[in-house]
Scaffold this active site. Structure first.
Site, PDB file in Angstrom:
ATOM      1  N   ASP A 178       2.994 -14.841   1.087  1.00  0.00           N
ATOM      2  CA  ASP A 178       3.571 -13.524   1.358  1.00  0.00           C
ATOM      3  C   ASP A 178       4.660 -13.195   0.343  1.00  0.00           C
ATOM      4  O   ASP A 178       5.557 -12.396   0.627  1.00  0.00           O
ATOM      5  CB  ASP A 178       4.124 -13.483   2.782  1.00  0.00           C
ATOM      6  CG  ASP A 178       4.443 -12.072   3.237  1.00  0.00           C
ATOM      7  OD1 ASP A 178       5.284 -11.914   4.148  1.00  0.00           O
ATOM      8  OD2 ASP A 178       3.859 -11.115   2.676  1.00  0.00           O
ATOM      9  N   ASN A 204      -1.170  -8.995   2.738  1.00  0.00           N
ATOM     10  CA  ASN A 204      -1.211  -7.885   1.768  1.00  0.00           C
ATOM     11  C   ASN A 204      -2.375  -7.896   0.789  1.00  0.00           C
ATOM     12  O   ASN A 204      -2.237  -7.437  -0.357  1.00  0.00           O
ATOM     13  CB  ASN A 204       0.096  -7.829   0.968  1.00  0.00           C
ATOM     14  CG  ASN A 204       1.310  -7.870   1.837  1.00  0.00           C
ATOM     15  OD1 ASN A 204       2.102  -8.806   1.772  1.00  0.00           O
ATOM     16  ND2 ASN A 204       1.463  -6.862   2.691  1.00  0.00           N
TER      17      ASN A 204
HETATM   18  O1  LIG Z   1       6.476  -7.501  -2.142  1.00  0.00           O
HETATM   19  C1  LIG Z   1       6.215  -7.927  -1.017  1.00  0.00           C
HETATM   20  N1  LIG Z   1       6.538  -9.167  -0.634  1.00  0.00           N
HETATM   21  C2  LIG Z   1       7.235 -10.063  -1.538  1.00  0.00           C
HETATM   22  C3  LIG Z   1       8.706  -9.694  -1.606  1.00  0.00           C
HETATM   23  O2  LIG Z   1       9.450 -10.758  -1.952  1.00  0.00           O
HETATM   24  C4  LIG Z   1       5.575  -7.018   0.003  1.00  0.00           C
HETATM   25  C5  LIG Z   1       5.509  -5.647  -0.272  1.00  0.00           C
HETATM   26  C6  LIG Z   1       4.951  -4.760   0.655  1.00  0.00           C
HETATM   27  C7  LIG Z   1       4.883  -3.297   0.367  1.00  0.00           C
HETATM   28  C8  LIG Z   1       5.915  -2.652  -0.325  1.00  0.00           C
HETATM   29  C9  LIG Z   1       5.846  -1.297  -0.584  1.00  0.00           C
HETATM   30  C10 LIG Z   1       4.738  -0.570  -0.148  1.00  0.00           C
HETATM   31  F1  LIG Z   1       4.685   0.770  -0.371  1.00  0.00           F
HETATM   32  C11 LIG Z   1       3.698  -1.191   0.529  1.00  0.00           C
HETATM   33  C12 LIG Z   1       3.778  -2.554   0.785  1.00  0.00           C
HETATM   34  C13 LIG Z   1       4.453  -5.241   1.875  1.00  0.00           C
HETATM   35  C14 LIG Z   1       4.520  -6.610   2.143  1.00  0.00           C
HETATM   36  O3  LIG Z   1       4.046  -7.108   3.320  1.00  0.00           O
HETATM   37  C15 LIG Z   1       5.054  -7.502   1.215  1.00  0.00           C
HETATM   38  O4  LIG Z   1       5.060  -8.829   1.524  1.00  0.00           O
HETATM   39 MG   LIG Z   2       3.770  -9.198   3.194  1.00  0.00          MG
END
Ligand SMILES: O=C(NCCO)c1cc(-c2ccc(F)cc2)cc(O)c1O
Ligand SMILES: [Mg+2]
Length: 214
Positions: free
Chosen positions: A141, A170
């Site tokens: 993640d 994700n």
């Molecule tokens: O970057 C992510 N994780 C690492 C951070 O250290 C992350 C981002 C998103 C997300 C963000 C911006 C959006 F518009 C959509 C999704 C979702 C998540 O579950 C995530 O884990």
């Molecule tokens: Mg995530």
């Protein structure tokens, strides 16, 4: 000076949950993210899928890549049997500082070891630093461009054994196309997709469960 979102999330946990009660911590974070400020926790919908995979596996040795505020750390650790251990790696020092407090508030610090630093630096050190031979379960993640290189690194370091389960968040949003292509086409993995939604939204997202075949 202005507080950060992780700091506001921690305050919401301390105000709206009970110390030592992991379920109330999970509910407080989900309520905060649904009604106050969105945050990138795995969330309740994908979190229930995570719970079912962990409960079925009953892992002793767990690695989490990407702690953020500790939401999924708490979700996983609350299900682990006594003596089981979760190591969670977080690169961002501000996130790590909040996560430590969330994990402590939930009363799970004895099961969890939070390590601050780069996954690529720490994965090769699991044996000599933590005495870990292989992991039973890995939750990915963290930075989406690190899923594939870190999976190959775990293979090369001998940290995966026949039956080790990788669960990746994700895989649709933001997306991890190179990782998906790899685990779905490699003869070393049996992969399946759990369709869900991006945390606290209607957008599609999902979890990919991949069993290492050795
Ligand atoms: O970057 C992510 N994780 C690492 C951070 O250290 C992350 C981002 C998103 C997300 C963000 C911006 C959006 F518009 C959509 C999704 C979702 C998540 O579950 C995530 O884990
Ligand atoms: Mg995530």
């Amino acid at each position: 000076t202005k507080s950060t979102r992780p700091q506001r999330l921690l305050k919401a946990v301390q105000k709206h949950s009970t110390r030592g009660d992991p379920q109330s911590v999970i509910s407080a974070i989900d309520h905060f993210c649904r009604h106050r400020e969105w945050a990138m926790n795995v969330g309740d919908e994908k979190g229930s899928i995570l719970d079912s995979v962990v409960s079925e596996l009953n892992p002793e040795k767990v690695l989490e890549l990407g702690t953020y505020c500790g939401y999924s750390t708490v979700r996983i650790a609350r299900l682990l049997p006594p003596g089981a251990r979760l190591i969670t790696l977080e690169f961002n020092a501000d996130y790590a500082a909040i996560a430590r407090q969330v994990i402590a508030w939930a009363g799970l610090e004895d099961k969890v070891q939070l390590v601050e630093g780069a996954s690529g630096d720490w994965i090769p050190r699991m044996k000599e630093h933590f005495g870990i031979e292989t992991f039973d379960f890995v939750f990915l993640d963290h930075w989406k461009d690190r899923y594939l290189p870190d999976t190959k690194l775990m293979e090369d370091c001998g940290l995966l054994r026949k039956g080790t389960v990788l669960l990746a968040d994700n895989v649709i949003c933001p997306g991890v196309p190179d990782y998906l292509e790899y685990v779905r086409n490699s003869l070393s993995y049996k992969s399946c997709y759990f369709k869900s939604h991006l945390e606290y939204t209607k957008a599609e997202d999902g979890l990919e469960k991949s069993v290492f075949l050795g």
